[in-house]
Scaffold this motif. Structure first.
Motif, PDB file in Angstrom:
ATOM      1  N   ALA A  52      51.301 -27.041 -53.867  1.00 30.87           N
ATOM      2  CA  ALA A  52      52.332 -26.925 -54.899  1.00 30.87           C
ATOM      3  C   ALA A  52      52.950 -25.531 -55.013  1.00 30.87           C
ATOM      4  N   PRO A  53      52.200 -24.431 -55.007  1.00 32.01           N
ATOM      5  CA  PRO A  53      52.885 -23.139 -55.126  1.00 32.01           C
ATOM      6  C   PRO A  53      53.739 -22.822 -53.897  1.00 32.01           C
ATOM      7  N   GLY A  54      53.315 -23.254 -52.727  1.00 32.62           N
ATOM      8  CA  GLY A  54      54.054 -22.968 -51.502  1.00 32.62           C
ATOM      9  C   GLY A  54      55.396 -23.659 -51.435  1.00 32.62           C
ATOM     10  N   SER A  56      57.660 -23.803 -53.566  1.00 35.81           N
ATOM     11  CA  SER A  56      58.715 -22.960 -54.128  1.00 35.81           C
ATOM     12  C   SER A  56      58.774 -21.588 -53.478  1.00 35.81           C
ATOM     13  N   TRP A  57      57.624 -21.028 -53.145  1.00 34.84           N
ATOM     14  CA  TRP A  57      57.595 -19.657 -52.650  1.00 34.84           C
ATOM     15  C   TRP A  57      58.049 -19.524 -51.210  1.00 34.84           C
ATOM     16  N   THR A  60      61.830 -19.643 -51.025  1.00 31.06           N
ATOM     17  CA  THR A  60      62.375 -18.480 -51.733  1.00 31.06           C
ATOM     18  C   THR A  60      62.278 -17.222 -50.883  1.00 31.06           C
TER      19      THR A  60
END
Length: 83
Positions: A52-54, A56-57, A60
């Motif tokens: 999940a964090p990857g 978006s990051w 970006t």
């Protein structure tokens, strides 16, 4: 299992933006646009492999870096008297 919309929203948008860049770069034989589009499409798709964090990051950082690199080079070229 993660929500499909939450997974596809950040990665799908990068893919959708990258594909017209690839098409435009191939049509006009513009290597910069072709490479930028391929990079955006590949990094956005690769972000699906992360958690999940990857999601978006990765788009970006990788996508922003893809735009910042040629922008810095262009600015440096204009400072040296280029067009």
């Amino acid at each position: 299992m993660p929500d499909v919309q939450a997974v596809l929203w950040p990665t799908g948008s990068g893919l959708i933006v990258g594909l017209p860049y690839v098409a435009e770069g191939a049509r006009r034989r513009n290597l910069l646009h072709y490479t930028l589009g391929a990079w955006l499409a590949l990094t956005s798709t690769a972000a699906l492999l992360l958690g999940a964090p990857g999601l978006s990051w990765v788009p970006t950082i990788a996508g922003g870096g893809a735009y910042a690199g040629p922008g810095a080079g262009r600015r440096r070229g204009k400072a040296n008297g280029g067009h």
